[in-house]
Design a protein around this motif. Structure first.
Motif, PDB file in Angstrom:
ATOM      1  N   ASP A 136     -12.472  22.722  29.036  1.00 31.92           N
ATOM      2  CA  ASP A 136     -11.931  22.522  27.797  1.00 31.92           C
ATOM      3  C   ASP A 136     -10.349  22.058  27.814  1.00 31.92           C
ATOM      4  O   ASP A 136      -9.634  22.032  29.074  1.00 31.92           O
ATOM      5  CB  ASP A 136     -11.868  24.140  27.187  1.00 31.92           C
ATOM      6  CG  ASP A 136     -11.695  24.143  25.828  1.00 31.92           C
ATOM      7  OD1 ASP A 136     -11.932  23.025  25.007  1.00 31.92           O
ATOM      8  OD2 ASP A 136     -11.974  25.216  25.113  1.00 31.92           O
ATOM      9  N   GLU A 137      -9.822  22.004  26.673  1.00 33.13           N
ATOM     10  CA  GLU A 137      -8.461  21.265  26.643  1.00 33.13           C
ATOM     11  C   GLU A 137      -7.571  21.756  25.636  1.00 33.13           C
ATOM     12  O   GLU A 137      -7.965  22.486  24.614  1.00 33.13           O
ATOM     13  CB  GLU A 137      -8.722  19.748  26.276  1.00 33.13           C
ATOM     14  CG  GLU A 137      -9.540  18.984  27.472  1.00 33.13           C
ATOM     15  CD  GLU A 137      -9.895  17.778  27.121  1.00 33.13           C
ATOM     16  OE1 GLU A 137     -10.108  16.590  27.875  1.00 33.13           O
ATOM     17  OE2 GLU A 137     -10.574  17.702  25.636  1.00 33.13           O
ATOM     18  N   ARG A 138      -6.229  21.632  25.880  1.00 36.20           N
ATOM     19  CA  ARG A 138      -5.194  21.885  24.848  1.00 36.20           C
ATOM     20  C   ARG A 138      -4.754  20.739  24.078  1.00 36.20           C
ATOM     21  O   ARG A 138      -4.401  20.918  22.815  1.00 36.20           O
ATOM     22  CB  ARG A 138      -3.914  22.638  25.719  1.00 36.20           C
ATOM     23  CG  ARG A 138      -4.367  23.967  26.265  1.00 36.20           C
ATOM     24  CD  ARG A 138      -3.383  24.539  26.871  1.00 36.20           C
ATOM     25  NE  ARG A 138      -2.442  24.988  25.852  1.00 36.20           N
ATOM     26  CZ  ARG A 138      -1.197  25.690  26.090  1.00 36.20           C
ATOM     27  NH1 ARG A 138      -1.128  25.977  27.426  1.00 36.20           N
ATOM     28  NH2 ARG A 138      -0.392  26.048  25.307  1.00 36.20           N
ATOM     29  N   SER A 139      -4.768  19.442  24.622  1.00 31.35           N
ATOM     30  CA  SER A 139      -4.614  18.183  23.968  1.00 31.35           C
ATOM     31  C   SER A 139      -5.589  18.011  22.688  1.00 31.35           C
ATOM     32  O   SER A 139      -6.777  18.422  22.895  1.00 31.35           O
ATOM     33  CB  SER A 139      -4.474  17.206  24.742  1.00 31.35           C
ATOM     34  OG  SER A 139      -4.174  16.146  24.027  1.00 31.35           O
ATOM     35  N   VAL A 140      -5.154  17.630  21.579  1.00 27.75           N
ATOM     36  CA  VAL A 140      -6.297  17.176  20.486  1.00 27.75           C
ATOM     37  C   VAL A 140      -6.904  16.107  21.127  1.00 27.75           C
ATOM     38  O   VAL A 140      -8.288  15.741  20.896  1.00 27.75           O
ATOM     39  CB  VAL A 140      -5.155  16.749  19.348  1.00 27.75           C
ATOM     40  CG1 VAL A 140      -6.526  16.163  18.309  1.00 27.75           C
ATOM     41  CG2 VAL A 140      -4.783  17.971  18.614  1.00 27.75           C
ATOM     42  N   VAL A 141      -6.392  15.153  21.911  1.00 28.04           N
ATOM     43  CA  VAL A 141      -7.099  13.834  22.346  1.00 28.04           C
ATOM     44  C   VAL A 141      -7.673  14.334  23.599  1.00 28.04           C
ATOM     45  O   VAL A 141      -7.210  14.828  24.609  1.00 28.04           O
ATOM     46  CB  VAL A 141      -6.012  12.957  22.802  1.00 28.04           C
ATOM     47  CG1 VAL A 141      -6.654  11.782  23.508  1.00 28.04           C
ATOM     48  CG2 VAL A 141      -5.079  12.241  21.552  1.00 28.04           C
ATOM     49  N   GLN A 142      -9.151  14.297  23.611  1.00 25.65           N
ATOM     50  CA  GLN A 142     -10.027  14.492  24.471  1.00 25.65           C
ATOM     51  C   GLN A 142     -10.212  13.517  25.657  1.00 25.65           C
ATOM     52  O   GLN A 142     -10.104  12.432  25.496  1.00 25.65           O
ATOM     53  CB  GLN A 142     -11.775  14.451  23.995  1.00 25.65           C
ATOM     54  CG  GLN A 142     -11.834  15.737  23.209  1.00 25.65           C
ATOM     55  CD  GLN A 142     -13.434  15.968  23.220  1.00 25.65           C
ATOM     56  OE1 GLN A 142     -14.077  16.053  24.311  1.00 25.65           O
ATOM     57  NE2 GLN A 142     -14.163  15.786  21.799  1.00 25.65           N
ATOM     58  N   THR A 143      -9.992  13.972  26.834  1.00 25.39           N
ATOM     59  CA  THR A 143     -10.264  13.411  28.154  1.00 25.39           C
ATOM     60  C   THR A 143     -11.447  13.920  28.891  1.00 25.39           C
ATOM     61  O   THR A 143     -12.587  13.753  28.858  1.00 25.39           O
ATOM     62  CB  THR A 143      -9.193  13.318  28.787  1.00 25.39           C
ATOM     63  OG1 THR A 143      -8.297  14.282  28.888  1.00 25.39           O
ATOM     64  CG2 THR A 143      -8.007  12.187  28.089  1.00 25.39           C
TER      65      THR A 143
END
Length: 307
Positions: A136-143
């Motif tokens: 899971d991520e904190r940036s809006v842009v998925q990587t």
């Protein structure tokens, strides 16, 4: 920069996430569809593009008919599927939840979701869950969530050896130089064939989201049928996987740069993520909070999201 953006941190974490994804796929109880089942794979935005790649991989492996749909356009009510696979980082995307409700109400079709936020409502909306909270991520842009979800699917579809090679190549892609000409380029066209066409679509989306860049994406053989007219000096055509014969020469003849590296295509996406990040930095943009986007599309408002 004094502190790395969330996007930068998340790009760097991908090789280890992919190793964990391969372990998940290898567990006998992994709930992903069995060989021979007819499957629909759904998602929104980035997740839809990962669905495209999985569908092509699964069919190429001879594991059964597999269709990829944007969740808002999925005609599952009128077709016979054995399973519906949903991909969602947030687990809150309205279109995906609506579709899963529709499938559940109709009955007879097993549902599986790959989810980053395991506290989300989607966990209770499906029969089985592949939990990916470590990605899971904190940036809006998925990587890393997107590539990790695809790695689980790829490994489960018989690509364990390919995943091991991809991890090695991703580590190299994290060290590869980001050329100044890529950071300064006016326009990008991303190309793929088979399962890498989904990666080309995702590469173009990453550039648009993170750096507001002018990008397009096409099946590689279709690029000659009109889109090659956009190739010109100061622009880049980027190939995922092996290029069709003569394509590189044709693009170079326009004065555009043709990029095609000999590494696993998913690892090549890691390099493109880094280019998108550097283009955002060069333009003074915050890649963690792109213009007009939020982490998830919840349709009580009008915001877009990366899902």
């Amino acid at each position: 920069m004094s502190e790395l953006e969330f996007m930068a941190q998340e790009i760097l974490g991908q090789p280890e996430c992919w190793r964990e994804a391969a372990r998940i796929a290898a567990v006998p109880s992994c709930p992903l569809p069995a060989p021979g089942q007819r499957v629909a794979v759904v998602g929104c935005g980035t997740s839809w593009f990962m669905a495209q790649s999985y569908a092509a991989l699964r069919e190429a492996a001879g594991l059964g008919g597999t269709d990829a749909f944007a969740a808002s356009e999925a005609p599952v009510a009128g077709r016979a599927y054995d399973a519906v696979v949903a991909i969602s980082r947030s687990g809150t995307t309205t279109e995906v939840l609506r579709l899963l409700d529709e499938v559940r109400a109709r009955g007879g079709v097993r549902t599986v979701a790959l989810i980053g936020d395991v506290e989300s409502p989607m966990v209770d909306a499906v029969d089985d869950v592949v939990r990916l909270p470590f990605a899971d991520e904190r940036s809006v842009v998925q990587t890393r969530f997107a590539t990790t979800a695809l790695t689980v699917l790829r490994a489960h579809a018989g690509g364990a050896d390919a995943v091991a090679a991809a991890v090695h190549d991703a580590e190299a892609a994290l060290e590869a130089p980001v050329e100044g000409a890529w950071v300064d380029a006016e326009q990008f066209s991303f190309l793929g064939q088979g399962w890498t066409y989904g990666l080309a679509n995702e590469a173009a989306l990453k550039m648009r989201e993170a750096s507001q860049s002018w990008t397009e994406s096409y099946p590689a053989m279709e690029y000659r049928h009109g889109p090659v007219a956009i190739a010109a000096p100061g622009r880049v055509t980027w190939m995922f996987g092996a290029a069709p014969e003569g394509l590189g020469e044709q693009v170079r003849g326009t004065g555009a740069r043709f990029v095609a590296h000999d590494r696993d295509p998913l690892a090549e996406l890691v390099l493109v993520q880094r280019v998108a990040l550097e283009r955002a930095r060069a333009r003074g943009l915050d890649p963690d909070s792109p213009r007009s986007l939020t982490r998830s599309v919840v349709l009580d408002g009008a915001a877009g999201g990366a899902n």
